[in-house]
Each structure stands twice: as C-alpha cells, then as structure tokens.
Design an enzyme around this catalytic site. Structure first.
Site, mmCIF file in Angstrom:
data_model
loop_
_atom_site.group_PDB
_atom_site.id
_atom_site.type_symbol
_atom_site.label_atom_id
_atom_site.label_comp_id
_atom_site.label_asym_id
_atom_site.label_seq_id
_atom_site.Cartn_x
_atom_site.Cartn_y
_atom_site.Cartn_z
ATOM 1 N N LYS A 291 41.166 15.723 88.241
ATOM 2 C CA LYS A 291 42.235 16.655 88.699
ATOM 3 C C LYS A 291 41.741 18.156 88.905
ATOM 4 C CE LYS A 291 44.933 15.668 85.184
ATOM 5 N NZ LYS A 291 44.245 14.904 84.208
ATOM 6 N N ARG B 154 53.408 16.815 81.904
ATOM 7 C CA ARG B 154 52.742 15.848 81.079
ATOM 8 C C ARG B 154 53.931 15.049 80.327
ATOM 9 N NH1 ARG B 154 47.383 17.910 80.665
ATOM 10 N NH2 ARG B 154 45.856 16.860 79.353
ATOM 11 N N ARG C 209 30.250 15.215 80.441
ATOM 12 C CA ARG C 209 30.661 16.660 81.316
ATOM 13 C C ARG C 209 30.523 18.038 80.390
ATOM 14 N NH1 ARG C 209 37.199 16.969 82.308
ATOM 15 N NH2 ARG C 209 37.999 17.137 80.523
ATOM 16 N N ARG D 174 33.329 21.017 76.315
ATOM 17 C CA ARG D 174 34.635 21.259 75.578
ATOM 18 C C ARG D 174 34.818 20.678 74.150
ATOM 19 N NH1 ARG D 174 39.473 19.775 79.870
ATOM 20 N NH2 ARG D 174 40.110 19.029 77.985
ATOM 21 N N ARG E 154 43.566 11.372 73.376
ATOM 22 C CA ARG E 154 44.136 12.000 74.749
ATOM 23 C C ARG E 154 44.635 10.902 75.778
ATOM 24 N NH1 ARG E 154 39.083 15.262 75.707
ATOM 25 N NH2 ARG E 154 39.612 15.739 77.739
#
Ligand code: ADP
Length: 215
Positions: A13, A88, A127, A162, A173
């Site tokens: 996203k 969300r 990532r 992160r 998550r």
C-alpha cells in the site's frame, strides 16, 4: 478523487501510495506514518501508542480518527487523498464516511490489494527504508546500494528496519488484519465501492492495475 488502499501489512500500500503522490499529485494519508512520527517527536500520544505498535496491535479508533480528522480539516487535498492503512476497523470506516460527508468530499475508489500470506511474511521480514526519503528496499528484490546512496533521493542514508517488522509482531498484525480489517472488504463490496488488484504482480504491474481502476 479520494481513494482507500486496502490490504494486509506488506501488501504494498505504502509503495503504491508514494507512486500516486509522485504521478498524480495526490496526498498520502498513512496513519502508520503519522503514528511513527508521533513516536519519534516524543509527543504524549507517541508514548501512549509505542508499545501497542511494537506488539503489532491496533491503536484505538479514537486516536487514529483524531489524526485523520486533523489532516482532512487542515491540509490541502491536492489531487485527492490516498488513505493508506486507514480505515482498519468498521468504526473507522464509518467515521471516515461521516467525515468526508461533512466536508462535502466523496470516496471514489476502494482498492483491495490481494497478496497471499506467505509472500507477506517474506516481504516484511526483508524490508527496510531509506532514513532520508522513506524509499522502500527489499533484501531479495531491491537491495540497498553498496555505497548506501539511496537510488530515489540520491543522498547517503541510513537504512532502517521498522521495530514491528519481525516475525512475532507480524503474526499479531496479520491476526489483527483478519479479525478487524478484512471485514471492510465485505463492507465496501456491499456499498459497491470495492475493486481488487493482484498485489503479487511486479510494482509497475500493480501500478498499472491501479491506474486502470482510477481511469
Ligand atoms: P503495516 O505495514 O503493518 O500495514 P502501518 O505502517 O500501516 O503498517 O501501521 C503500523 C502500526 O500502526 C499498526 O500495526 C498499528 O499498531 C498502528 N496503526 C496504523 N494505522 C492504524 C489504524 N488505522 N488503526 C489502528 N492502528 C493503526
């Protein structure tokens, strides 16, 4: 034109939102980025949400709706808003609908980015982002340059992972996504607003599918 990018963590996203900002002068509203900014600037709210975020749980609706309200009532929309990581929950979706109505704005597209769970885990644990401009890198598909000069902003940068991009927090998550966020797919489908793209395609191919939806 205002759009929502909907999908699990790691669906891409943020990457697609950044592209829409560059290509169409749209404004990206990422509640994840807003909350991370609140943490680094040490605000009271930042302190309150830090542990919740690191565990991978959702921050309260009240806080994120407040952040979005603040942006929508104070910012300029440019080529329109891209909601990234918001809404969300169903309560957030209702609040967004009410807010847009109040401001005389419309919600034009809800784009679901479909990705399978194995790909998500692989993407997220690999990532990192440029500490300077936020460009996203991936150990497998887009490695950090050896000289640490970001290919996007051209600056020598620190590349950060992160705090919540680890397997434990990712499990939480994903669970939060399936329990609290995925009902939004049905919600927007029933309203006739939902369009889906294959998030497993290459970045450019996904951008192409999104462009088709927006045309
Ligand atoms: P992801 O890559 O997991 O989709 P984000 O950057 O969108 O991550 O969000 C990171 C974290 O910030 C979430 O795990 C959650 O704790 C919090 N967060 C972000 N947006 C929301 C929201 N709309 N409602 C509740 N919590 C949120």
């Amino acid at each position: 034109m205002n759009i929502i990018l909907l999908g699990p963590p790691g669906a891409g996203k943020g990457t697609q939102a950044r592209k829409l900002v560059d290509d169409r002068n749209m404004v990206q509203l990422s509640t994840g980025d807003m909350l991370r900014d609140a943490r680094t600037s040490g605000t009271e709210m930042g302190k309150i949400v830090a542990d919740v975020m690191d565990r991978g749980e959702l921050v309260t609706d009240e806080i994120v709706i407040g952040l979005i309200r603040e942006q929508l009532t104070s910012g300029t929309a440019g080529g329109g808003y891209i909601f990234d990581g918001f809404p969300r929950t169903l309560a957030q979706a209702d609040a967004l609908g009410a807010l847009l109505k109040e401001l005389g704005e419309t919600l034009d597209h809800v784009i679901e980015m479909q990705v399978d769970d194995n790909a998500l885990v692989a993407r997220i644990t690999a990532r990192s982002t440029c500490g300077n401009c936020g460009e996203v890198y991936n150990d497998n598909t887009k490695q950090i340059p050896a000289d640490h000069v970001c290919t996007n902003c051209g600056q020598k940068a620190e590349f950060k992972r992160r705090a919540d991009d680890n397997e434990e927090s990712l499990k939480t998550r994903l669970l939060a996504y399936y329990k609290q966020t995925s009902p939004l797919i049905g919600y927007y489908y029933a309203k006739g607003d939902l369009e889906s793209v294959n998030g497993l395609d290459s970045m450019d191919a996904v951008a192409g599918s999104i462009a088709k939806v927006l045309s």
